[in-house]
Design an enzyme around this catalytic site. Structure first.
Site, short mmCIF file in Angstrom:
data_model
loop_
_atom_site.label_atom_id
_atom_site.label_comp_id
_atom_site.label_asym_id
_atom_site.label_seq_id
_atom_site.Cartn_x
_atom_site.Cartn_y
_atom_site.Cartn_z
N GLY A 216 0.66 -1.41 0.00
CA GLY A 216 0.12 0.07 -0.16
C GLY A 216 0.95 1.24 0.07
O GLY A 216 2.02 1.52 -0.52
N SER A 217 0.31 2.27 0.61
CA SER A 217 1.17 3.53 0.81
C SER A 217 2.57 3.42 1.18
O SER A 217 3.13 4.62 1.04
CB SER A 217 0.06 4.70 1.40
OG SER A 217 -1.10 4.75 0.90
N THR A 218 2.69 2.58 2.04
CA THR A 218 4.07 2.56 2.66
C THR A 218 5.09 2.36 1.45
O THR A 218 6.31 2.71 1.74
CB THR A 218 4.39 1.27 3.72
OG1 THR A 218 4.19 0.07 2.96
CG2 THR A 218 3.44 1.64 4.72
N GLU A 464 -7.18 4.51 4.10
CA GLU A 464 -5.80 3.98 4.43
C GLU A 464 -4.97 4.65 5.38
O GLU A 464 -4.43 4.22 6.35
CB GLU A 464 -5.32 3.38 3.24
CG GLU A 464 -4.96 4.96 2.47
CD GLU A 464 -4.10 4.53 1.24
OE1 GLU A 464 -2.72 5.05 1.18
OE2 GLU A 464 -4.37 3.74 0.51
#
Lengths: 488, 469
Positions: A216-218, A464
């Protein structure tokens, strides 16, 4: 009749000779091979014939050995706080063999390793029982406890690394299992084992090392690193030319941000990371192209099938055959991108260590029964995904995320914290509960002592950024706090 | 060994007479009793840490058996071979210790498997020694057996065919079960009786078989009508193989016949002929009989897993041998029980020897067997009558073939068969029959080495008076 009699005598002599040659062949030439054959039960009998050496954390054993009366095997493995340490130790079971460290260092732990030959000979001559050696790990009890308790009864995983050495400090997985419960070979042990195998939550999975999730956004941290390294961005506060929503190249698909983030339009790198703009990072990915993104990701350890710590971690994936719109999606941690918690901890640690990625490891020393060190692991540089200047720029951006962005839940009073949130979607069309991510590092006057990646199942992860910051960040915070307190 | 010096005397009878060698036998017997006693103590110390309680009884029992046997040999067969009794005693004593040692393993000494077997084996050994003594006392001259040539044939046939009517045990029909008494392996007795028959038969027919032949390509081919007996024996051993599923017995009888035929006729052509027949028979049967095929498969791939994924007996035996290495684990400290069932005490007893006494001990045991065979063949050489020669070579040859077939099967040299190691392995029939076999050999060697009776004083000298005029 004596002539044929003598010939018969020679023939009988040859029969006996053939037998003598055969037993020499079996018991001398083939002996080694037969003795170590995998189906030879004597191997297991020998493994459990002496108290097994221990696995050590912070100078104390987390394992033990106890006498049993279960048939062939004299001793049985026991574990102290087994559920917490299971991802580290693995198991040594009379019925099911050994796994993880127990399996990799079986010969040290049983004392049959070639390097212990001298000890063994002395023990044999002095009539003492053979003893097993010790495996000393790099883990920190407090950090592990913080991670395990933080995860609580939720599903999830934590991996924490010391950025300056690569030493693994915490490795937690929930739900876990107690290796003691399957160490023997009684009916109860077998029932326990079958139950663990059938459990839909897969308690025996080693999530921090062996399971991959959508980062995801990581993953935007990796994209940011690639953008800095390949010169797409020089000043993290300079505006980018990014429309919101952003139309994926060669398609009509709109890439949107989660929620109204007016600052995402033409947002700077720092701002894009702070509020986690899909548009900015998607466009960055598409602009730099597949090869550059993959190059940086691989420097962080992606696509490496042999990350041995020494337990082999699963391969984290970034597609090497994606087209332009897929590259844009990969840049925000979607498409085929997948990472183990350990991998994301490595990404964070490389940023925190000014761009230098240290090879992760969890075994510090192997010791003989008399505590002589027979093998010492020394920290090893794995790669340099970032230049020190770019690493510091990225640190500033990540610290902004914790200071006033999505990761405020990880703030520490006595250290500077940089981090990034994310959500890992699971199942077809998010049919399964998503996982919330949080990756972060802490920095004190003496540099950065810890980088941590937390992934935890979150049923309420509607958005998120909030989810990662809400559930995962406090766990990361307590792990970092435990490490900093422990170093004092 | 001093007996080698003696060989000159055994074949030619000097006027001085051969030394009886009974004291040599006594000295060797002391070792033959002490070695198993030490082994027995060794097992006790290894398993329990104490000298086993039964050590005095065991020493006394074995010593008494050996002592009585020795005294009787001294009286009834004073010139008998001095080595055979000590070697047989040593093997029997070690066999008892090994069986007792395996009795200490609870997993293979359950009630279902017949419980402890050493006491029974001790009883059978006693019966065996009793039969040994009976043969020595009542069989004054082995040539008496020649009278029973055709009766022997009938008895041997019955003994060989009988097991076909009894259920198979452990995959082979070589047992006959008598309710309430137990089971017998008639093949063990048949091997002695059939040797008697062959010796008697060949004694009579050997000239016809040897001389009436045609020369063809350097070989003397027998006449068609003389082929009859060998074909009958061949067919019989093939039938044993097919119906009793026992490769060992089959091989033993055919091999025995070929050896005796060769010695009787001195014609190599019989050996060639016999080997051709047996090779043809073996290949044919192996192609069609499934149980032989599975034995052969096991032999070719000893370590492959059974169909149910378990480890086979063959593999366990190989692991057991491998575990022993050169010096062995020491008595009582091996894991031959992993073979499972009663097999480690019977068919696979050599595996325990291999693991616990190592390559060294196993070779010593094999050399002991070799020595026993050699003494038997030497007896055949020394015997003065053709029947005695043939009988001795038959018995020694049968013994040699049995040792080879069993030890070769267990160690994976040849496919496994269902026979037992003479004296060493658990099994009443085997131990009794082999003691009788040794007794007959001792009787033949006694006759052979006995000094010829002093010529009777010529009565003519007294009776015929010169009448002086």
């Amino acid at each position: 009749m004596n002539k044929p009699l003598r010939r018969v005598a020679i023939f009988c002599g040859l029969l006996v000779l053939a037998l003598l040659v055969r037993v020499n062949w079996v018991q001398f030439v083939q002996a080694e091979e037969l003795q170590s054959d995998k189906n030879n039960r004597r191997v297991a009998i020998e493994r459990y014939s002496v108290p097994r050496g221990n696995i050590i954390v912070d100078g104390k054993a987390i394992t033990g050995s106890t006498k049993t009366d279960s048939g062939d095997f004299e001793y049985k493995r026991t574990y102290k706080n087994g559920e917490m340490w299971a991802p580290v130790t693995g198991y040594a079971s009379q019925a099911y063999g050994a796994d993880k460290l127990e399996s990799l260092y079986d010969e040290i732990l049983t004392g049959s390793d070639d390097r212990l030959f001298f000890n063994r000979t002395i023990d044999m001559l002095t009539g003492k029982e053979q003893k097993g050696g010790q495996v000393v790990t790099t883990l920190k009890r407090d950090a592990q406890e913080a991670a395990y308790k933080g995860l609580g009864d939720k599903k999830g995983a934590v991996a924490a690394i010391d950025p300056s050495t690569g030493a693994i400090l915490a490795l937690a997985s929930t739900p876990s299992y107690d290796p003691s419960s399957i160490a023997g070979m009684t009916d109860t042990d077998q029932e326990n084992y079958q139950r663990l195998l059938k459990d839909p939550d897969k308690p025996m999975n080693n999530r921090p090392l062996r399971e991959t999730f959508f980062p995801g956004s990581t993953f935007k941290v990796v994209t940011a690193a690639a953008a800095l390294e390949h010169g797409l961005i020089d000043d993290i506060d300079a505006k980018t030319e990014t429309p919101a929503p952003y139309i994926l190249p060669n398609t009509k698909t709109e890439l949107k941000n989660d929620g109204p983030h007016p600052t995402c339009e033409n947002g700077s790198l720092r701002e894009a990371l702070r509020v986690s703009c899909n548009t900015v990072f998607g466009k960055l990915g598409a602009d730099m192209g597949r090869d550059k993104l993959v190059e940086t990701a691989e420097k962080f350890g992606f696509n490496d099938p042999e990350i041995d710590v020494p337990v082999r971690a699963a391969r984290s994936n970034v597609s090497t055959e994606m087209d332009k719109p897929q590259t844009a999606l990969s840049a925000i941690g979607q498409f085929e991108t997948a990472a183990t918690p350990l991998q994301m901890a490595m990404v964070t640690s490389a940023v925190a260590n000014d761009g230098k990625l240290m090879k992760p490891y969890m075994v510090d020393q192997l010791r003989a029964p008399n505590l002589n060190v027979i093998e010492q692991t020394s920290p090893e540089e794995m790669s340099r995904p970032l230049s020190p200047e770019n690493a510091q720029k990225l640190q500033q951006a990540m610290e902004t995320v914790v200071e006033k962005g999505t990761g405020t839940g990880a703030q520490l009073p006595n250290a500077t914290v940089g981090g990034k949130t994310g959500t890992a979607q699971r199942g077809v069309d998010n049919s399964e509960k998503p996982y919330a991510w949080f990756i972060s590092y802490a920095k004190t006057d003496q540099g950065s002592p810890v980088a941590v990646a937390v992934v935890v199942e979150d049923s309420d992860a509607s958005r998120e950024d909030i989810s990662g910051g809400g559930l995962a960040a406090p766990i990361a915070k307590s792990v970092m706090q435990a490490v900093i307190d422990g170093n004092k | 060994m001093s007996s080698t010096v003696n060989t000159g005397n055994t074949t030619t009878i000097g006027p001085m007479g051969a030394p009886s060698r009974r004291n040599t036998e006594l000295a060797l017997l002391v070792f033959a009793v002490l070695i198993p006693v030490f082994a027995y103590i060794n097992v006790g110390l290894a398993k329990e840490g104490t000298v086993p309680a039964g050590v005095l009884g065991y020493t006394g029992g074995l010593g008494l058996l050996a002592g009585i046997a020795h005294v009787m040999v001294r009286k009834f067969a004073p010139y008998a071979d001095p080595l055979m009794l000590p070697v047989a005693t040593l093997l029997n004593g070690l066999g008892l210790v090994l069986i007792w040692r395996l009795d200490q393993e609870p997993t293979i000494t359950t009630d279902a498997l017949g419980g402890a077997m050493a006491p029974g084996q001790l009883m059978w050994s006693t019966l065996g020694v009793a039969l040994f003594l009976g043969v020595l006392v009542f069989l004054k001259d082995h040539r008496v057996l020649q009278r029973y040539t055709y009766i022997s044939m009938v008895v041997a046939l019955i003994l060989l065919i009988l097991p076909m009517f009894f259920p198979a045990r452990f995959g082979a029909r070589i047992w006959i079960t008598i309710p309430g008494v137990g089971s017998l392996q008639p093949g063990e007795f048949a091997k002695i009786i059939i040797a008697v028959f062959f010796a008697g038969y060949l004694m009579v027919k050997r000239d016809a078989l040897a001389l009436a032949s045609r020369r063809f390509m350097g070989l003397y081919l027998p006449r068609g009508r003389d082929l009859g007996p060998i074909l009958v024996i061949w067919a019989l051993s093939l039938m044993i193989l097919i119906f009793e599923t026992d490769l060992g017995t089959s091989l033993l009888f055919f091999g025995l016949f070929v050896i005796m035929l060769y010695v009787a006729t001195e014609r190599t052509s019989w050996v060639v002929f016999g080997l051709t027949l047996s090779a043809a028979g073996a290949v044919t049967v192996a192609t069609f009989a499934s149980h032989v095929q599975s034995r052969v498969d096991n032999w070719l791939n000893p370590l492959s897993l059974a169909e149910n994924g378990g480890v086979t007996e063959t593999a366990q035996a190989m692991y057991t041998f491998g575990a022993g290495g050169i010096l062995g684990s020491g008595l009582g400290q091996g894991y031959s029980r992993l073979i499972g069932g009663i097999a480690p005490k019977s068919d696979y007893i050599l595996a325990t020897v291999g693991e616990e006494l190592g390559l060294t001990g196993l070779m010593a045991i094999l050399v002991l067997y070799g020595l026993l065979i050699e003494r038997g063949l030497r007896t055949a050489l020394a015997a003065r009558d053709p029947f005695g020669k043939l009988l001795a070579v038959g018995l020694a040859g049968a013994f040699a073939l049995q040792v080879f077939v069993v030890a070769g099967g267990v160690t994976g040299l040849i496919p496994l068969t269902g026979m037992t190691m003479p004296f060493l392995a658990q099994g009443g029939s085997s131990v009794i029959a082999n003691w009788a076999l040794i007794a007959i050999l001792l009787r033949i060697s006694d006759t052979a080495r006995r000094p010829a009776p002093a010529p009777a004083p010529s009565t003519d000298a007294e009776m015929t008076q010169v009448v002086r005029p």
